[in-house]
Design an enzyme around this catalytic site. Structure first.
Site, PDB file in Angstrom:
ATOM      1  N   LYS A  87       0.678  -1.044   0.279  1.00  0.00           N
ATOM      2  CA  LYS A  87      -0.118  -0.277  -0.063  1.00  0.00           C
ATOM      3  C   LYS A  87       1.009   1.355  -0.152  1.00  0.00           C
ATOM      4  O   LYS A  87       0.789   2.494  -0.723  1.00  0.00           O
ATOM      5  CB  LYS A  87      -0.740  -0.007   1.605  1.00  0.00           C
ATOM      6  CG  LYS A  87      -1.936  -0.597   1.038  1.00  0.00           C
ATOM      7  CD  LYS A  87      -3.319  -0.200   2.037  1.00  0.00           C
ATOM      8  CE  LYS A  87      -4.037  -1.096   2.008  1.00  0.00           C
ATOM      9  NZ  LYS A  87      -5.356  -1.180   3.191  1.00  0.00           N
ATOM     10  N   LYS A 136      -5.300 -10.051  -7.111  1.00  0.00           N
ATOM     11  CA  LYS A 136      -6.141  -9.947  -6.597  1.00  0.00           C
ATOM     12  C   LYS A 136      -7.758  -9.230  -6.458  1.00  0.00           C
ATOM     13  O   LYS A 136      -7.255  -8.037  -6.923  1.00  0.00           O
ATOM     14  CB  LYS A 136      -6.016  -9.902  -4.275  1.00  0.00           C
ATOM     15  CG  LYS A 136      -6.981  -9.942  -3.458  1.00  0.00           C
ATOM     16  CD  LYS A 136      -6.892  -9.685  -2.428  1.00  0.00           C
ATOM     17  CE  LYS A 136      -6.500  -8.465  -2.131  1.00  0.00           C
ATOM     18  NZ  LYS A 136      -7.081  -7.579  -0.906  1.00  0.00           N
ATOM     19  N   LYS A 181     -11.196  -3.465  -4.535  1.00  0.00           N
ATOM     20  CA  LYS A 181     -11.587  -2.077  -4.928  1.00  0.00           C
ATOM     21  C   LYS A 181     -11.324  -1.362  -4.629  1.00  0.00           C
ATOM     22  O   LYS A 181     -12.184  -0.182  -5.325  1.00  0.00           O
ATOM     23  CB  LYS A 181     -12.630  -2.083  -3.018  1.00  0.00           C
ATOM     24  CG  LYS A 181     -12.069  -2.574  -2.380  1.00  0.00           C
ATOM     25  CD  LYS A 181     -13.426  -2.161  -0.897  1.00  0.00           C
ATOM     26  CE  LYS A 181     -12.708  -2.925   0.069  1.00  0.00           C
ATOM     27  NZ  LYS A 181     -13.349  -2.678   1.144  1.00  0.00           N
TER      28      LYS A 181
HETATM   29  P1  AMP Z   1     -11.145  -5.509   3.081  1.00  0.00           P
HETATM   30  O1  AMP Z   1     -12.132  -5.297   1.652  1.00  0.00           O
HETATM   31  O2  AMP Z   1      -9.688  -5.484   2.216  1.00  0.00           O
HETATM   32  O3  AMP Z   1     -11.756  -4.400   4.302  1.00  0.00           O
HETATM   33  O4  AMP Z   1     -11.311  -6.525   3.008  1.00  0.00           O
HETATM   34  C1  AMP Z   1     -12.723  -7.134   4.166  1.00  0.00           C
HETATM   35  C2  AMP Z   1     -12.369  -8.505   3.831  1.00  0.00           C
HETATM   36  O5  AMP Z   1     -13.010  -9.158   2.297  1.00  0.00           O
HETATM   37  C3  AMP Z   1     -11.186  -9.514   4.635  1.00  0.00           C
HETATM   38  O6  AMP Z   1     -10.978 -11.004   5.107  1.00  0.00           O
HETATM   39  C4  AMP Z   1     -10.382  -9.999   2.970  1.00  0.00           C
HETATM   40  O7  AMP Z   1      -9.314 -11.078   3.436  1.00  0.00           O
HETATM   41  C5  AMP Z   1     -11.094  -9.791   2.258  1.00  0.00           C
HETATM   42  N1  AMP Z   1     -11.088 -10.379   0.905  1.00  0.00           N
HETATM   43  C6  AMP Z   1     -11.184  -8.719   0.368  1.00  0.00           C
HETATM   44  N2  AMP Z   1     -10.713  -9.729  -1.098  1.00  0.00           N
HETATM   45  C7  AMP Z   1     -10.861 -10.356  -1.114  1.00  0.00           C
HETATM   46  C8  AMP Z   1     -10.133 -11.133  -2.332  1.00  0.00           C
HETATM   47  N3  AMP Z   1     -10.008 -11.173  -3.776  1.00  0.00           N
HETATM   48  N4  AMP Z   1     -10.943 -12.444  -2.030  1.00  0.00           N
HETATM   49  C9  AMP Z   1     -11.021 -13.429  -1.475  1.00  0.00           C
HETATM   50  N5  AMP Z   1     -11.062 -12.277   0.381  1.00  0.00           N
HETATM   51  C10 AMP Z   1     -11.193 -10.814  -0.233  1.00  0.00           C
END
Ligand code: AMP
Ligand code: TRP
Length: 351
Positions: free
Chosen positions: A121, A204, A207
């Protein structure tokens, strides 16, 4: 003294998602869908909208408020029941930030420097990154440990942060000679712990990807979902009959995993049913399944977003319940560390 606490903790699940932009199919399959399963199994579940984590990178205040409500709507639409799970936003429970300060003094610089998410990041601009972005994993450890949570369902990308939370618990227990914090178990299971970009099977789904074609947003309508799946990058070969046949075919593997997670079957079962078919046949089947599963969720999110005051009310109630669990654990922690706790009658331990 052993580094592994001998105290047994009742199973309690905690997880969090950042309200920093819309929810993706990755968040849904890798996190929220699994949160609902845990809740439905009757385990005690605490789910947090981690707004304090979101501001480790710049957030426009009005957009942050909107994204927080939208994330709450996403949880509720997916089946999180505020009567059975505790659902709240992090900043309404100050014990998180307070315990994070203690953990800032437990974790070592070297531990945090190894965190790949910070490196990704902050990129080449580490000197300009916020101090909060660097200390982010300490706050995450506090989120979990302030509830004595034992199990944390997350996607694959959070594994290193959970290892750090374990290290913090172990070091705290060791330094203060106590058997206090549990050593948490990451729960990284299922076909969708790492949903990949639809444009690049090695990245990955995120968003923050500049290309909207790379992800399915939970706010996308049926046409957008179908169009993104149709345009997803693939190779010209038909689907293999076995998992081994997906070796070296990242994009094909990703679509098979997405299908499996949406349909609640294993990737092997998807290949038994669809092996030998080309993407010209498989993609429409996947698009149909995705629309079938995501459209009701999308409609319910939109309905909930029409009443933001009700969302805020639910989050406030959740925060009250969370605070009731977290505050006594924070108080005990501060006492262990040697802070005088003398507000109110007789609340100190008299140590
Ligand atoms: P975040 O949006 O970064 O706060 O992620 C929230 C949750 O979603 C966490 O448990 C991440 O590991 C999961 N997550 C985010 N992106 C992915 C993805 N592409 N595949 C699987 N899990 C994800
Ligand atoms: N860091 C997590 C993410 O970006 C979000 C998070 C914050 C979290 N605190 C947590 C996840 C505690 C699990 C437990 O995905």
């Amino acid at each position: 003294m052993s580094d592994t606490p001998s105290k047994t903790f009742p199973k309690r699940i905690f997880s969090g998602i950042q309200p920093s932009g819309g929810l993706t199919l990755g968040n849904y399959l890798g996190a929220i869908k699994r949160f609902v399963t845990a809740q439905d199994e009757g385990i005690e579940t605490i789910y947090c909208l981690v707004d304090l984590h979101a501001i480790t990178v710049w957030q426009d205040p009005a957009k942050l408020r909107h994204a927080t409500r939208e994330l709450a709507a996403g949880y509720l639409a997916a089946g999180i029941d505020p009567a059975r799970s505790i659902l709240f936003n992090q900043s309404q429970v100050p014990a998180h930030a307070e315990l994070a300060w203690i953990f800032n003094c437990v974790a070592r610089m070297g531990w945090l420097r190894r965190m790949t998410q910070f490196k990704d990041k902050a990129g080449k601009h580490a000197e300009e990154a916020s101090v909060g972005l660097f200390a982010y994993p300490n706050l995450m450890a506090a989120d979990i440990l302030v509830y004595f949570a034992t199990h944390v369902p997350v996607g694959e990308d959070q594994k290193q942060h959970l290892e750090l939370a374990r290290d913090i618990a172990i070091k705290f227990n060791h330094d203060f000679g106590v058997d206090f914090f549990p050593v948490v178990e990451p729960v990284i299971e299922g076909a969708a712990t790492r949903v990949m970009s639809l444009r690049d099977g090695t990245k990955k789904m995120s968003k923050s990807d500049p290309s909207d074609q790379s992800r399915i947003n939970l706010t996308d309508d049926a046409d957008a979902i179908a169009q993104k799946i149709r345009k997803a990058r693939t190779d010209p070969e038909p689907l293999p009959e076995t998992i081994e046949g997906l070796e070296g075919r990242a994009e094909a593997r990703n679509l098979v995993n997405i299908y499996a997670a949406l349909a609640d079957v294993t990737p092997g079962q998807v290949l038994s049913a669809h092996g030998g078919k080309g993407f010209g046949t498989f993609k429409p089947a996947l698009a149909e399944l995705a629309v079938e599963k995501l459209s009701p969720l999308n409609a319910e999110m939109r309905r909930l977003m029409q009443d933001p005051a009700e969302i805020d009310r639910l989050l406030g109630q959740g925060a009250d319940r969370a605070h009731a669990i977290a505050q006594p654990i924070l108080e005990q922690t501060l006492d262990i560390v040697g802070m005088i706790r003398s507000r109110g009658a007789g609340s100190g331990s008299g140590r």
